[in-house]
Design a protein around this motif. Structure first.
Motif: not given
Length: 215
Positions: A53-56, A76-78, A135-136
């Motif tokens: 979900i966080y990658i989305v 943010q992805i890693p 971040g979003l």
């Protein structure tokens, strides 16, 4: 190095807060209000579904900001993968904890809210990359010039609503969303705003050698 350690410590604090809210039995924290029922519905670990979900969320940030999306936010992805691992780690140690009174449940819940707010304050202040949900939220703040505390509160309430719908549709209404979830949604954003005002000048002086006054 100090900056990175404080950042990781902030992320880990949030995962402790998430698991404490589960232990309280009064409602999952808003940041996991829909990832928990989603993980239960799909029978995937909370840490794994959180990472996905966080990658989305990172992708949505890019769609919102486009040219203004900072390349460093790809990190943010890693960090989301690390965060997902952190989510599972404290939970493995907290399984089996039982609270026998409502006051003890409420006490643990309030501690979880406090820890989550402190964690968010720490890693946001380090300005490496925000955790994907924040971040979003920050992307919405930048895109529409909205204050972070209000965006945080609104998004938490949205997470709660989505989690409730998932529980009704796929879990026969068995939901971890309770009064504590609403309390978390209402308090966490305000606490982050308060802590940021008081703590950020100190952190910036230590980490960035900024000579600033404490509000």
């Amino acid at each position: 190095m100090i900056r990175f350690i404080i950042y990781i410590f902030g992320l880990f604090n949030i995962t402790i807060g998430i698991n404490l809210s589960i232990v309280s039995g009064l409602g999952i924290s808003p940041v996991s209000a829909f990832t928990l029922p989603l993980s239960q519905s799909l029978q995937i670990s909370l840490g794994t579904i959180t990472t996905v979900i966080y990658i989305v969320f990172v992708l949505v940030q890019y769609l919102l900001l486009k040219d203004r999306f900072k390349k460093k936010n790809i990190l943010q992805i890693p960090f989301s993968i690390v965060f997902g691992f952190f989510v599972n780690l404290p939970g493995s140690f907290m399984k089996g904890i039982q609270l026998n009174t409502y006051m003890s449940q409420l006490g643990i819940l309030l501690i979880s809210i406090l820890i989550c707010a402190i964690g968010a304050t720490l890693y946001i202040a380090m300005d490496i990359v925000p955790n994907a949900p924040e971040g979003l939220q920050l992307a919405f703040c930048e895109r529409f010039n909205w204050p972070f505390s209000k965006v945080k509160m609104a998004s938490d309430c949205l997470f709660v609503f989505v989690g409730f719908i998932i529980a009704v549709l796929f879990l026969n209404g068995n939901t971890a969303i309770r009064e504590g979830t609403i309390l978390s949604a209402l308090l966490t954003g305000k606490l982050i705003g308060l802590f940021s005002q008081k703590v950020n000048p100190i952190l910036h002086k230590i980490v960035f050698q900024e000579d600033v006054r404490i509000a």
